[in-house]
Write a protein that holds these residues in place. Structure first.
Motif, PDB file in Angstrom:
ATOM      1  N   ARG A  57      -7.009 -12.098-101.932  1.00 13.27           N
ATOM      2  CA  ARG A  57      -6.481 -10.659-102.301  1.00 13.27           C
ATOM      3  C   ARG A  57      -5.707 -10.255-100.793  1.00 13.27           C
ATOM      4  NH1 ARG A  57     -11.152  -8.113-104.718  1.00 13.27           N
ATOM      5  NH2 ARG A  57     -11.395  -9.440-106.489  1.00 13.27           N
ATOM      6  N   ARG A  58      -6.624 -10.486 -99.791  1.00 14.55           N
ATOM      7  CA  ARG A  58      -6.013 -10.121 -98.478  1.00 14.55           C
ATOM      8  C   ARG A  58      -4.876 -10.963 -98.159  1.00 14.55           C
ATOM      9  NH1 ARG A  58      -4.476  -6.423 -96.839  1.00 14.55           N
ATOM     10  NH2 ARG A  58      -4.278  -6.057 -94.178  1.00 14.55           N
ATOM     11  N   ILE A  59      -4.844 -12.137 -98.173  1.00 15.17           N
ATOM     12  CA  ILE A  59      -3.741 -13.094 -98.149  1.00 15.17           C
ATOM     13  C   ILE A  59      -2.510 -12.499 -98.752  1.00 15.17           C
ATOM     14  CG2 ILE A  59      -2.827 -15.370 -98.232  1.00 15.17           C
ATOM     15  CD1 ILE A  59      -5.630 -16.481 -97.663  1.00 15.17           C
ATOM     16  N   GLU A  60      -2.590 -12.081 -99.980  1.00 11.96           N
ATOM     17  CA  GLU A  60      -1.502 -11.957-100.747  1.00 11.96           C
ATOM     18  C   GLU A  60      -0.845 -10.413-100.319  1.00 11.96           C
ATOM     19  OE1 GLU A  60       0.213 -13.408-103.236  1.00 11.96           O
ATOM     20  OE2 GLU A  60      -1.120 -15.076-103.046  1.00 11.96           O
ATOM     21  N   ALA A  61      -2.230  -9.487-100.087  1.00 16.24           N
ATOM     22  CA  ALA A  61      -1.447  -8.250 -99.413  1.00 16.24           C
ATOM     23  C   ALA A  61      -0.725  -8.395 -98.201  1.00 16.24           C
ATOM     24  CB  ALA A  61      -2.612  -7.356 -99.083  1.00 16.24           C
ATOM     25  N   VAL A  62      -1.052  -9.367 -97.224  1.00 13.46           N
ATOM     26  CA  VAL A  62      -0.340  -9.755 -96.072  1.00 13.46           C
ATOM     27  C   VAL A  62       1.059 -10.313 -96.397  1.00 13.46           C
ATOM     28  CG1 VAL A  62      -0.221 -11.009 -93.880  1.00 13.46           C
ATOM     29  CG2 VAL A  62      -2.479 -10.005 -94.548  1.00 13.46           C
ATOM     30  N   ALA A  64       3.010  -9.630 -98.818  1.00 14.74           N
ATOM     31  CA  ALA A  64       3.629  -8.601 -99.490  1.00 14.74           C
ATOM     32  C   ALA A  64       3.826  -7.582 -98.527  1.00 14.74           C
ATOM     33  CB  ALA A  64       2.789  -7.926-100.625  1.00 14.74           C
ATOM     34  N   GLY A  65       3.605  -7.775 -97.099  1.00 16.79           N
ATOM     35  CA  GLY A  65       4.053  -6.992 -96.225  1.00 16.79           C
ATOM     36  C   GLY A  65       2.986  -5.996 -95.618  1.00 16.79           C
ATOM     37  N   ASP A  66       2.081  -5.971 -95.869  1.00 12.54           N
ATOM     38  CA  ASP A  66       0.764  -5.250 -95.392  1.00 12.54           C
ATOM     39  C   ASP A  66       0.564  -5.675 -93.974  1.00 12.54           C
ATOM     40  OD1 ASP A  66      -1.335  -3.604 -94.825  1.00 12.54           O
ATOM     41  OD2 ASP A  66      -2.778  -4.224 -96.678  1.00 12.54           O
ATOM     42  N   ALA A  67       0.431  -4.908 -93.092  1.00 10.05           N
ATOM     43  CA  ALA A  67       0.476  -5.184 -91.862  1.00 10.05           C
ATOM     44  C   ALA A  67      -1.087  -5.279 -91.018  1.00 10.05           C
ATOM     45  CB  ALA A  67       1.269  -4.200 -90.880  1.00 10.05           C
ATOM     46  N   GLY A  68      -2.148  -5.065 -92.265  1.00  9.77           N
ATOM     47  CA  GLY A  68      -3.347  -4.790 -91.619  1.00  9.77           C
ATOM     48  C   GLY A  68      -4.114  -6.207 -91.428  1.00  9.77           C
TER      49      GLY A  68
END
Length: 131
Positions: A57-62, A64-68
């Motif tokens: 999930r975290r890889i997908e968020a990154v 998608a543009g999440d800078a966290g």
């Protein structure tokens, strides 16, 4: 700034999380093996499935543009109940513990090798001299 961007982009942060997870899990499995004959000892483990889901999930968020970062990928220690329970509610399967230890070591070694290759490529790029 340039080096920091190179280190934080790509698979390196996710691989570092895998290395940390496998190191922590290795300590727990070793503790389980050391206490296999301790009456009343409850085995501890980290859920590989939960870790993989959180990391995915975290890889997908990154992507998608999440800078966290990946610091929020944490799995809690569990007391798994699998196999045959003995009278003291412990499941003492040395075969299962040895299998878990070997699988965990393979995952750890794979992540270390991939990280080594990443840093080796970075080092080669930095050593390149413009003629």
């Amino acid at each position: 700034m340039f080096i920091e961007r190179l280190l934080n982009n790509g698979p390196s942060p996710a691989l570092e999380q895998v290395v940390g997870f496998t190191a922590q899990r290795h300590r727990l499995i070793a503790e389980n093996i050391a206490n296999v004959d301790t009456p009343g000892y409850r085995q501890k483990d980290l859920s590989v499935r939960k870790f993989q889901q959180l990391l995915g999930r975290r890889i997908e968020a990154v992507r998608a543009g999440d800078a966290g970062g990946f610091e929020d990928v944490r799995v809690e220690v569990e007391n798994p109940v699998r196999g045959i329970l003995f009278h003291d509610r412990n499941n003492r399967s040395m075969e299962q513990l040895a299998t878990d230890l070997a699988r965990n070591a393979m995952m750890h070694n794979m992540a270390i090798e991939l990280l080594r290759k990443q840093y080796q490529q970075l080092e080669m790029a930095l050593r390149e001299r413009v003629v």
